[in-house]
Scaffold this motif. Structure first.
Motif, PDB file in Angstrom:
ATOM      1  N   GLN A  61      -1.654  -2.467  -4.521  1.00 56.42           N
ATOM      2  CA  GLN A  61      -2.630  -1.718  -3.727  1.00 56.42           C
ATOM      3  C   GLN A  61      -2.101  -0.349  -3.360  1.00 56.42           C
ATOM      4  OE1 GLN A  61      -4.572  -3.171  -0.331  1.00 56.42           O
ATOM      5  NE2 GLN A  61      -5.986  -4.375  -1.531  1.00 56.42           N
ATOM      6  N   SER A  88      -5.086   7.351  -6.292  1.00 55.30           N
ATOM      7  CA  SER A  88      -6.057   8.392  -6.606  1.00 55.30           C
ATOM      8  C   SER A  88      -5.395   9.676  -7.092  1.00 55.30           C
ATOM      9  CB  SER A  88      -6.939   8.680  -5.392  1.00 55.30           C
ATOM     10  OG  SER A  88      -6.108   9.070  -4.325  1.00 55.30           O
ATOM     11  N   GLN A 112      -1.503   3.363  -2.768  1.00 47.57           N
ATOM     12  CA  GLN A 112      -2.475   4.440  -2.714  1.00 47.57           C
ATOM     13  C   GLN A 112      -1.911   5.721  -3.302  1.00 47.57           C
ATOM     14  OE1 GLN A 112      -4.661   4.062   0.911  1.00 47.57           O
ATOM     15  NE2 GLN A 112      -4.536   1.947   0.281  1.00 47.57           N
ATOM     16  N   THR A 113      -0.587   5.867  -3.257  1.00 45.43           N
ATOM     17  CA  THR A 113       0.040   7.030  -3.885  1.00 45.43           C
ATOM     18  C   THR A 113       1.352   6.572  -4.508  1.00 45.43           C
ATOM     19  OG1 THR A 113       1.544   7.716  -2.139  1.00 45.43           O
ATOM     20  CG2 THR A 113      -0.732   8.455  -1.938  1.00 45.43           C
ATOM     21  N   ASN A 141      -3.972  -0.340 -10.692  1.00 49.62           N
ATOM     22  CA  ASN A 141      -3.682  -0.061  -9.282  1.00 49.62           C
ATOM     23  C   ASN A 141      -4.918   0.661  -8.765  1.00 49.62           C
ATOM     24  OD1 ASN A 141      -0.676  -0.808  -9.287  1.00 49.62           O
ATOM     25  ND2 ASN A 141      -0.848   0.634 -10.993  1.00 49.62           N
ATOM     26  N   ARG A 142      -5.849  -0.106  -8.206  1.00 46.98           N
ATOM     27  CA  ARG A 142      -7.204   0.377  -7.937  1.00 46.98           C
ATOM     28  C   ARG A 142      -7.305   1.466  -6.888  1.00 46.98           C
ATOM     29  NH1 ARG A 142     -10.711  -0.606 -11.877  1.00 46.98           N
ATOM     30  NH2 ARG A 142     -10.059  -2.521 -12.901  1.00 46.98           N
ATOM     31  N   TYR A 143      -6.213   1.659  -6.121  1.00 51.94           N
ATOM     32  CA  TYR A 143      -6.303   2.633  -5.036  1.00 51.94           C
ATOM     33  C   TYR A 143      -5.521   3.912  -5.299  1.00 51.94           C
ATOM     34  CZ  TYR A 143      -8.519  -1.240  -2.769  1.00 51.94           C
ATOM     35  OH  TYR A 143      -9.386  -2.260  -2.491  1.00 51.94           O
ATOM     36  N   ASN A 168      -6.658   2.495 -13.108  1.00 47.78           N
ATOM     37  CA  ASN A 168      -6.320   2.745 -11.706  1.00 47.78           C
ATOM     38  C   ASN A 168      -7.616   3.176 -11.041  1.00 47.78           C
ATOM     39  OD1 ASN A 168      -3.390   2.257 -11.967  1.00 47.78           O
ATOM     40  ND2 ASN A 168      -3.537   3.959 -13.422  1.00 47.78           N
ATOM     41  N   ASN A 169      -7.549   3.824  -9.881  1.00 46.71           N
ATOM     42  CA  ASN A 169      -8.771   4.354  -9.283  1.00 46.71           C
ATOM     43  C   ASN A 169      -9.471   5.251 -10.314  1.00 46.71           C
ATOM     44  OD1 ASN A 169     -10.608   5.930  -7.828  1.00 46.71           O
ATOM     45  ND2 ASN A 169      -9.325   5.941  -5.995  1.00 46.71           N
ATOM     46  N   GLN A 205       0.801  -1.226   0.000  1.00 50.81           N
ATOM     47  CA  GLN A 205       0.000   0.000   0.000  1.00 50.81           C
ATOM     48  C   GLN A 205       0.828   1.268   0.000  1.00 50.81           C
ATOM     49  OE1 GLN A 205      -2.789  -0.383   3.233  1.00 50.81           O
ATOM     50  NE2 GLN A 205      -3.970  -1.917   2.130  1.00 50.81           N
ATOM     51  N   THR A 206       2.008   1.218   0.617  1.00 53.59           N
ATOM     52  CA  THR A 206       2.841   2.434   0.653  1.00 53.59           C
ATOM     53  C   THR A 206       4.294   2.060   0.403  1.00 53.59           C
ATOM     54  OG1 THR A 206       3.139   2.181   3.033  1.00 53.59           O
ATOM     55  CG2 THR A 206       1.421   3.705   2.317  1.00 53.59           C
TER      56      THR A 206
END
Ligand SMILES: *[C@@H]1O[C@H](CO)[C@@H](O)[C@H](O)[C@H]1NC(C)=O
Ligand SMILES: *[C@@H]1O[C@H](CO)[C@@H](O)[C@H](O)[C@H]1NC(C)=O
Ligand SMILES: *[C@@H]1O[C@H](CO)[C@@H](O)[C@H](O)[C@H]1NC(C)=O
Ligand SMILES: *[C@@H]1O[C@H](CO)[C@@H](O)[C@H](O)[C@H]1NC(C)=O
Ligand SMILES: *[C@@H]1O[C@H](CO)[C@@H](O)[C@H](O)[C@H]1NC(C)=O
Ligand SMILES: *[C@@H]1O[C@H](CO)[C@@H](O)[C@H](O)[C@H]1NC(C)=O
Ligand SMILES: *[C@@H]1O[C@H](CO)[C@@H](O)[C@H](O)[C@H]1NC(C)=O
Ligand SMILES: *[C@@H]1O[C@H](CO)[C@@H](O)[C@H](O)[C@H]1NC(C)=O
Ligand SMILES: *[C@@H]1O[C@H](CO)[C@@H](O)[C@H](O)[C@H]1NC(C)=O
Length: 397
Positions: free
Chosen positions: A146, A170, A148-149, A166-168, A188-189, A126-127
């Protein structure tokens, strides 16, 4: 041989339980456990590649090493949760993370340079703990994570950049100044906002499923640019003057405004199709030359391309809206004067507007054929190929 096999086989061959660290190997050194990783600490520069064994259960910390003159690979290491290196500044080859299901921590606080980042299938990542941040990379390809950034990755120039599934994620915001081969952002998102404030030129760029794309400094596309299935409401490129290939806006359901005030030439096709809410195409005041086809279909009631005087391919405009007067008064004369070289179709009040090569059926009337579909086929291929660039990228790795 698959890329995976290529990395893993030599890795296993070099493995042994009594691991003796050497700072230079001809093929790949395989790390089985945390002890093996610690054994590398005396190597400031490690020459050769490092692979994490598929059966590794320990956290792997490659501390002490500042440079890997080769690849760093974790492929199918199904139990690896943490990968780190406290001193690593550079990887001259590929940083490959592929199918590492439980990996949740990737920590390289000093890493700034990597030739190629190829990450795929990291469902728990995630990160990134990249404190210094990666500022130089030739290729970045990140798919199915996953994350998020992209915080921790911010490069100034790149050859290829792919960010898909990468669905998260944003937000994508980078200092990127140029893209020499290709940029693909897709799936992606769907809310992802994209901002490249410094981007001046790029070769091919494909945007799918983005909610905004901001490129205020873009002056030139050496290749093609396409927008497919985005939910952006408007797109503007205030400084864009020239497109070396094609330009396409297809199936962007919320798009109402395309503003390209300086654009004078599109060397390939210009396609604007199936953008449900796009009722006006009036943001192309300087567009003079189209080297391929002009292919518009949709719900437009206003179309103005006042400077247009050279279309080398097919000309097709089909709209549900009432544009017949525009067709007859402004475009038909261009055809008569030979400024449109390919076949000519321009019809309003069409029931189901279609792309070049289709025959428009006027609402309430009988079929009306005003062009010769099939001419200038080479141009049609160019438009279609744009979509394939993105499609091919989705299956990289
Ligand atoms: C990944 O690891 C599993 C279990 O260790 C193994 O069955 C599978 O064949 C491996 N896949 C690849 C592509 O190496
Ligand atoms: C690419 O962009 C970088 C960063 O903006 C810049 O330093 C470099 O000169 C550019 N290269 C070319 C060939 O435009
Ligand atoms: C793209 O065009 C820019 C601006 O003209 C130029 O500086 C750059 O070298 C070109 N890049 C490629 C890859 O052709
Ligand atoms: C747009 O181009 C003008 C003229 O070249 C330049 O002064 C301006 O800084 C550019 N704008 C951006 C946002 O790059
Ligand atoms: C992404 O865009 C494609 C078109 O390029 C579309 O078919 C797809 O449904 C979109 N996916 C999402 C999740 O919006
Ligand atoms: C379209 O976008 C341009 C550039 O962002 C803006 O100046 C203009 O006002 C917009 N037009 C409409 C009708 O919203
Ligand atoms: C536009 O939509 C129609 C109907 O759904 C479809 O047949 C056509 O292929 C689409 N055109 C493009 C360029 O995607
Ligand atoms: C025109 O608008 C209607 C209603 O919003 C939509 O169903 C249709 O797909 C649009 N047609 C095109 C070609 O975009
Ligand atoms: C850009 O895309 C076109 C087709 O869409 C392709 O022919 C060309 O090779 C691509 N260029 C690069 C630099 O990838």
């Amino acid at each position: 041989m698959s890329p995976l096999t290529r990395f893993v086989l030599p890795a296993l061959a070099a493995a042994s339980s009594a691991y003796a660290a050497s700072c230079s190997v001809s093929a790949t050194s395989t790390i089985q456990n945390s002890g093996d990783a610690t054994g590398l600490a005396s190597c400031k520069t490690f020459t050769g590649s490092i692979a994490i064994a598929t059966g590794t259960t320990d956290s792997i910390a490659i501390n002490g090493v500042t440079k890997i003159q080769g690849n760093l690979v974790a492929s199918n290491a199904s139990q690896l949760q943490q990968l780190s290196g406290d001193s690593l500044e550079e990887i001259t080859g590929t940083f490959l993370l592929d199918d590492v299901q439980v990996l949740n921590t990737v920590s390289f606080p000093k890493l700034t340079k990597v030739n190629t980042i190829r990450w795929n299938a990291l469902p728990n990542l995630q990160t990134l703990a990249f404190t210094a941040g990666i500022s130089e990379a030739a290729v970045i390809d990140i798919q199915n994570t996953q994350l998020q950034t992209l915080q921790g990755i911010n490069v100034k120039q790149i050859d290829s950049f792919t960010l898909a599934n990468n669905r998260y994620i944003s937000e994508v915001n980078m200092q990127l100044g140029n893209v020499s081969v290709s940029l693909v952002l897709e799936a992606n998102n769907p809310e992802v906002t994209v901002s490249f404030p410094n981007l001046e030129w790029a070769s091919n760029m494909t945007f799918r499923n983005c909610s905004s794309v901001d490129v205020p400094s873009l002056t030139k596309l050496n290749g093609s640019m396409g927008f497919y299935g985005n939910v952006l409401t408007s797109f503007s490129a205030p400084n864009l003057t020239e497109i070396g290939g094609a330009l396409a806006f297809v199936s962007n359901t919320e798009l109402t405004n395309i503003t390209l005030p300086q654009l004078t030439v599109v060397n390939g096709a210009l396609q604007i199709a199936n953008n449900t809410k796009l009722s006006k195409i009036n943001g192309l005041p300087k567009l003079k030359t189209i080297g391929g086809a002009l292919d518009f279909n949709g719900n437009m009631s206003e179309i103005a391309i006042p400077a247009l005087n050279d279309v080398k391919g097919t000309f097709n405009i089909q709209s549900t809206g009432d544009i017949q007067a525009t067709c007859d008064d402004t475009f038909k004369p261009l055809k008569s004067k030979g400024k449109i070289q390919g076949s000519y179709t321009c019809v309003g009040a069409v029931a189901n507007p279609g792309g070049e090569g289709t025959t428009p059926t006027v609402t309430g009337g009988s079929a009306k054929k005003t062009g010769a579909p099939g001419a200038a086929n080479n141009v049609q291929v160019q438009g279609a190929a744009m979509g394939l660039v993105g499609l091919a990228a989705a299956f990289l790795l």
